[in-house]
Design an enzyme around this catalytic site. Structure first.
Site, PDB file in Angstrom:
ATOM      1  CG  ASP A  36     -64.534  -2.009  51.072  1.00  0.00           C
ATOM      2  OD1 ASP A  36     -63.608  -2.610  50.476  1.00  0.00           O
ATOM      3  OD2 ASP A  36     -64.596  -0.771  51.152  1.00  0.00           O
ATOM      4  CB  SER A  37     -63.413  -6.501  47.596  1.00  0.00           C
ATOM      5  OG  SER A  37     -62.931  -7.383  48.592  1.00  0.00           O
ATOM      6  CD  GLU A  80     -60.827   2.009  50.767  1.00  0.00           C
ATOM      7  OE1 GLU A  80     -61.087   3.042  50.110  1.00  0.00           O
ATOM      8  OE2 GLU A  80     -61.185   0.875  50.410  1.00  0.00           O
ATOM      9  CD  GLU A  96     -56.492  -1.429  45.975  1.00  0.00           C
ATOM     10  OE1 GLU A  96     -56.905  -1.440  47.155  1.00  0.00           O
ATOM     11  OE2 GLU A  96     -57.194  -1.755  45.003  1.00  0.00           O
TER      12      GLU A  96
HETATM   13  O1  KIV Z   1     -61.753  -4.814  50.140  1.00  0.00           O
HETATM   14  C1  KIV Z   1     -60.704  -5.386  49.825  1.00  0.00           C
HETATM   15  O2  KIV Z   1     -60.707  -6.533  49.347  1.00  0.00           O
HETATM   16  C2  KIV Z   1     -59.457  -4.674  50.038  1.00  0.00           C
HETATM   17  C3  KIV Z   1     -58.203  -5.317  49.544  1.00  0.00           C
HETATM   18  C4  KIV Z   1     -58.148  -5.268  48.073  1.00  0.00           C
HETATM   19  C5  KIV Z   1     -57.002  -4.746  50.168  1.00  0.00           C
HETATM   20  O3  KIV Z   1     -59.461  -3.619  50.576  1.00  0.00           O
END
Ligand code: KIV
Length: 262
Positions: free
Chosen positions: A43-44, A114, A179
């Protein structure tokens, strides 16, 4: 093709592995051909591709759109779809339906969520949906955490994290992203929980490591967290190529005969 069983086998053998994010077909193809075993459609995408400040705005439809593109480009890697904010926190029914959509419509082989959602993890696993957990600094909770802060710094918080990791393992999660936690805490979890751990800002002792593709390629903007390592500077390379193209167009040297039809 990499499966969730491979990750368990690698943990047992002490073999470390890499995971990278991808959000589109060409990146997925290159990572797949480079032998990256796990690709996360994170979701980044919200920050690094769509330009939002946080991961909160990205929607289910947007995540599915990117997951489909990545799944088309990955023939060997395990593709994990990241469940966006509010796609699994509202109700059990919605969570099942949304997680299922990542497999049914997105072409992913697993989902990531998460937080310490052990009960929900069990529910999804019971329905044939493999789950990757994510503990420590969970960016969807940025406002609840009061910013992007390293987590589990006290003994009490470290114990809680260890308990949450054990609960996710018992619930049937197949791996766990850790994380933004101290290296010693990640080591404790990795050594005491029989679940492949994948660190990001969690030190060297995890079974695997993940970074965001735009961060390692030099395609992200603003201050980078300490854990990011840049392996290429594609931002500068794109800038150079764009300037070279514009200069040739302006000078009238592109297109030349070799790039034209007679
Ligand atoms: O959304 C993402 O890229 C992540 C990673 C940083 C683990 O959750």
């Amino acid at each position: 093709m990499v499966t969730i069983n491979d990750l368990a086998a690698w943990k047992a053998e002490g073999r470390r592995f890499a995971m990278l994010t991808a959000y589109d077909y060409p990146t997925a193809r290159v990572l797949d051909e480079a032998g990256i075993p796990v690709i996360l459609v994170g979701d980044s995408v919200s920050n690094v591709v769509l330009g939002y400040d946080t991961t909160l705005p990205v929607t289910m439809e947007e995540m599915l759109h990117h997951t489909r593109a990545v799944a088309r480009g990955a023939s060997q890697a395990l593709v994990v779809g990241d469940m966006p904010f509010l796609s699994y926190q509202v109700s059990r029914e919605e969570a099942i339906r949304n997680a299922g959509r990542f497999l049914k419509e997105g072409g992913a082989q697993a989902v990531k969520l998460e937080g310490p959602f052990a009960e929900l993890t069990e529910t999804l696993v019971d329905r044939g949906i493999p789950v990757m957990g994510h503990l420590g600094l969970t960016p969807q909770s940025v406002h609840a955490m009061g910013g992007y802060r390293v987590q589990a710094r006290t003994e009490e918080a470290a114990e809680r994290l260890l308990g949450d990791a054990q609960a996710l393992q018992k619930a049937g999660a197949f791996s766990l992203v850790l994380e933004g936690v101290p290296s010693a805490v990640a080591r404790r979890v990795t050594e005491s929980v029989p679940l492949p751990t994948i660190g990001i800002g969690a030190g060297p002792h995890c079974d695997g490591q993940v970074l965001v593709i735009h961060d390692i390629l030099g395609l992200s903007f603003g201050k980078q967290p300490r854990f990011v390592k840049r392996y290429a500077d594609l931002g500068a390379e794109i800038h150079r190529a764009a300037r070279a193209f514009a200069a040739e167009v302006e000078a009238g040297t592109f297109p030349d005969e070799g790039h034209s039809y007679s």
